[in-house]
Each structure stands twice: as C-alpha cells, then as structure tokens.
Design a protein around this motif. Structure first.
Motif, PDB file in Angstrom:
ATOM      1  N   LEU A  44       0.823  -1.212   0.000  1.00  0.00           N
ATOM      2  CA  LEU A  44       0.000   0.000   0.000  1.00  0.00           C
ATOM      3  C   LEU A  44       0.856   1.260   0.000  1.00  0.00           C
ATOM      4  O   LEU A  44       0.524   2.244  -0.677  1.00  0.00           O
ATOM      5  N   VAL A  45       1.956   1.236   0.748  1.00  0.00           N
ATOM      6  CA  VAL A  45       2.859   2.393   0.779  1.00  0.00           C
ATOM      7  C   VAL A  45       3.482   2.614  -0.599  1.00  0.00           C
ATOM      8  O   VAL A  45       3.539   3.753  -1.092  1.00  0.00           O
ATOM      9  N   VAL A  46       3.913   1.530  -1.242  1.00  0.00           N
ATOM     10  CA  VAL A  46       4.507   1.655  -2.579  1.00  0.00           C
ATOM     11  C   VAL A  46       3.465   2.170  -3.574  1.00  0.00           C
ATOM     12  O   VAL A  46       3.765   3.021  -4.420  1.00  0.00           O
ATOM     13  N   MET A  47       2.226   1.674  -3.474  1.00  0.00           N
ATOM     14  CA  MET A  47       1.178   2.159  -4.372  1.00  0.00           C
ATOM     15  C   MET A  47       0.890   3.643  -4.142  1.00  0.00           C
ATOM     16  O   MET A  47       0.698   4.395  -5.101  1.00  0.00           O
ATOM     17  N   ALA A  48       0.870   4.061  -2.882  1.00  0.00           N
ATOM     18  CA  ALA A  48       0.645   5.473  -2.580  1.00  0.00           C
ATOM     19  C   ALA A  48       1.765   6.334  -3.154  1.00  0.00           C
ATOM     20  O   ALA A  48       1.516   7.420  -3.700  1.00  0.00           O
ATOM     21  N   ILE A  49       2.998   5.852  -3.076  1.00  0.00           N
ATOM     22  CA  ILE A  49       4.131   6.584  -3.656  1.00  0.00           C
ATOM     23  C   ILE A  49       3.947   6.705  -5.171  1.00  0.00           C
ATOM     24  O   ILE A  49       4.218   7.750  -5.758  1.00  0.00           O
ATOM     25  N   GLY A  50       3.466   5.638  -5.813  1.00  0.00           N
ATOM     26  CA  GLY A  50       3.211   5.685  -7.255  1.00  0.00           C
ATOM     27  C   GLY A  50       2.175   6.743  -7.612  1.00  0.00           C
ATOM     28  O   GLY A  50       2.342   7.502  -8.575  1.00  0.00           O
ATOM     29  N   PHE A  51       1.078   6.803  -6.850  1.00  0.00           N
ATOM     30  CA  PHE A  51       0.061   7.817  -7.122  1.00  0.00           C
ATOM     31  C   PHE A  51       0.594   9.220  -6.861  1.00  0.00           C
ATOM     32  O   PHE A  51       0.280  10.165  -7.601  1.00  0.00           O
ATOM     33  N   ILE A  52       1.384   9.378  -5.822  1.00  0.00           N
ATOM     34  CA  ILE A  52       1.966  10.689  -5.522  1.00  0.00           C
ATOM     35  C   ILE A  52       2.904  11.119  -6.641  1.00  0.00           C
ATOM     36  O   ILE A  52       2.904  12.289  -7.056  1.00  0.00           O
ATOM     37  N   LEU A  53       3.710  10.185  -7.149  1.00  0.00           N
ATOM     38  CA  LEU A  53       4.611  10.513  -8.258  1.00  0.00           C
ATOM     39  C   LEU A  53       3.826  10.959  -9.491  1.00  0.00           C
ATOM     40  O   LEU A  53       4.218  11.907 -10.174  1.00  0.00           O
ATOM     41  N   MET A  54       2.725  10.279  -9.774  1.00  0.00           N
ATOM     42  CA  MET A  54       1.919  10.683 -10.929  1.00  0.00           C
ATOM     43  C   MET A  54       1.298  12.065 -10.718  1.00  0.00           C
ATOM     44  O   MET A  54       1.183  12.843 -11.660  1.00  0.00           O
ATOM     45  N   ALA A  55       0.931  12.377  -9.483  1.00  0.00           N
ATOM     46  CA  ALA A  55       0.334  13.679  -9.197  1.00  0.00           C
ATOM     47  C   ALA A  55       1.369  14.801  -9.219  1.00  0.00           C
ATOM     48  O   ALA A  55       1.018  15.963  -9.439  1.00  0.00           O
ATOM     49  N   MET A  56       2.643  14.463  -8.999  1.00  0.00           N
ATOM     50  CA  MET A  56       3.694  15.476  -8.966  1.00  0.00           C
ATOM     51  C   MET A  56       4.138  15.923 -10.358  1.00  0.00           C
ATOM     52  O   MET A  56       4.914  16.870 -10.478  1.00  0.00           O
ATOM     53  N   ASP A  57       3.662  15.268 -11.393  1.00  0.00           N
ATOM     54  CA  ASP A  57       4.085  15.613 -12.751  1.00  0.00           C
ATOM     55  C   ASP A  57       3.662  17.039 -13.080  1.00  0.00           C
ATOM     56  O   ASP A  57       2.522  17.431 -12.862  1.00  0.00           O
ATOM     57  N   GLU A  82       3.951  18.456 -16.159  1.00  0.00           N
ATOM     58  CA  GLU A  82       3.505  18.607 -17.549  1.00  0.00           C
ATOM     59  C   GLU A  82       1.973  18.664 -17.599  1.00  0.00           C
ATOM     60  O   GLU A  82       1.293  18.105 -16.750  1.00  0.00           O
ATOM     61  N   PRO A  83       1.420  19.322 -18.626  1.00  0.00           N
ATOM     62  CA  PRO A  83      -0.039  19.371 -18.732  1.00  0.00           C
ATOM     63  C   PRO A  83      -0.619  17.969 -18.906  1.00  0.00           C
ATOM     64  O   PRO A  83      -0.102  17.158 -19.670  1.00  0.00           O
ATOM     65  N   TYR A  84      -1.705  17.686 -18.194  1.00  0.00           N
ATOM     66  CA  TYR A  84      -2.435  16.424 -18.254  1.00  0.00           C
ATOM     67  C   TYR A  84      -1.565  15.227 -17.866  1.00  0.00           C
ATOM     68  O   TYR A  84      -1.886  14.092 -18.212  1.00  0.00           O
ATOM     69  N   GLY A  85      -0.473  15.449 -17.175  1.00  0.00           N
ATOM     70  CA  GLY A  85       0.372  14.358 -16.710  1.00  0.00           C
ATOM     71  C   GLY A  85       1.137  13.630 -17.789  1.00  0.00           C
ATOM     72  O   GLY A  85       1.404  12.444 -17.680  1.00  0.00           O
ATOM     73  N   TYR A  86       1.503  14.335 -18.859  1.00  0.00           N
ATOM     74  CA  TYR A  86       2.193  13.692 -19.977  1.00  0.00           C
ATOM     75  C   TYR A  86       3.713  13.686 -19.829  1.00  0.00           C
ATOM     76  O   TYR A  86       4.417  13.403 -20.771  1.00  0.00           O
ATOM     77  N   GLY A  87       4.234  13.963 -18.655  1.00  0.00           N
ATOM     78  CA  GLY A  87       5.678  13.965 -18.444  1.00  0.00           C
ATOM     79  C   GLY A  87       6.183  12.594 -17.997  1.00  0.00           C
ATOM     80  O   GLY A  87       5.460  11.598 -17.960  1.00  0.00           O
ATOM     81  N   PHE A  88       7.456  12.551 -17.655  1.00  0.00           N
ATOM     82  CA  PHE A  88       8.105  11.306 -17.242  1.00  0.00           C
ATOM     83  C   PHE A  88       7.460  10.721 -15.985  1.00  0.00           C
ATOM     84  O   PHE A  88       7.237   9.517 -15.904  1.00  0.00           O
ATOM     85  N   LEU A  89       7.141  11.573 -15.006  1.00  0.00           N
ATOM     86  CA  LEU A  89       6.561  11.071 -13.764  1.00  0.00           C
ATOM     87  C   LEU A  89       5.156  10.511 -13.974  1.00  0.00           C
ATOM     88  O   LEU A  89       4.795   9.492 -13.395  1.00  0.00           O
TER      89      LEU A  89
END
Length: 71
Positions: free
Chosen positions: A21-34, A36-43
C-alpha cells in the motif's frame, strides 16, 4: 491443541500488504507530482505507473504468501 487465529492471514502477510500500500501510494503521488499538462511527463507516464505496478505485485505476493507457523 491447534492454534486457531481469527484472521485469514498472518502477521507477515499484513506487513507485506502495508508495504504494498505504501509503494502504491508513492506511485500515485509521483503521478500527481508531474508538472507537464495532463500528466504527460516522465513522472505521470513512466515512473509513477511502474511504481504502481510494483505495488500491485507486492500486494499479490502478500496474498499468496503462506503465513509462518508459530511453534
């Protein structure tokens, strides 16, 4: 006499689930930290989803892992 626990999983299973669950939360946080517009960046497109999939794999392992017997 047999030790019967009221839970389906052992302590080790729950610890692995919490780790997943902690690893999954980190994944969602990384996606939210992007930034770029609409999350199209590396993160948002690469790193976040890979970390999220690793979290799901950890969860899958936690469900299938046999609990240790207390002798």
């Amino acid at each position: 006499m047999e030790n019967k626990t009221p839970f389906s999983f052992g302590r080790r299973n729950y610890q692995i689930m919490i780790l997943g669950l902690v690893v999954m939360a980190i994944g969602f946080i990384l996606m939210a930290m992007d930034t770029e517009p609409y999350g199209y960046g590396f993160l948002g497109l690469t790193l976040g989803p890979i970390v999220l999939v690793v979290g799901f794999i950890i969860q899958f392992f936690a469900i299938l892992a046999k609990p240790r017997k207390n002798v």
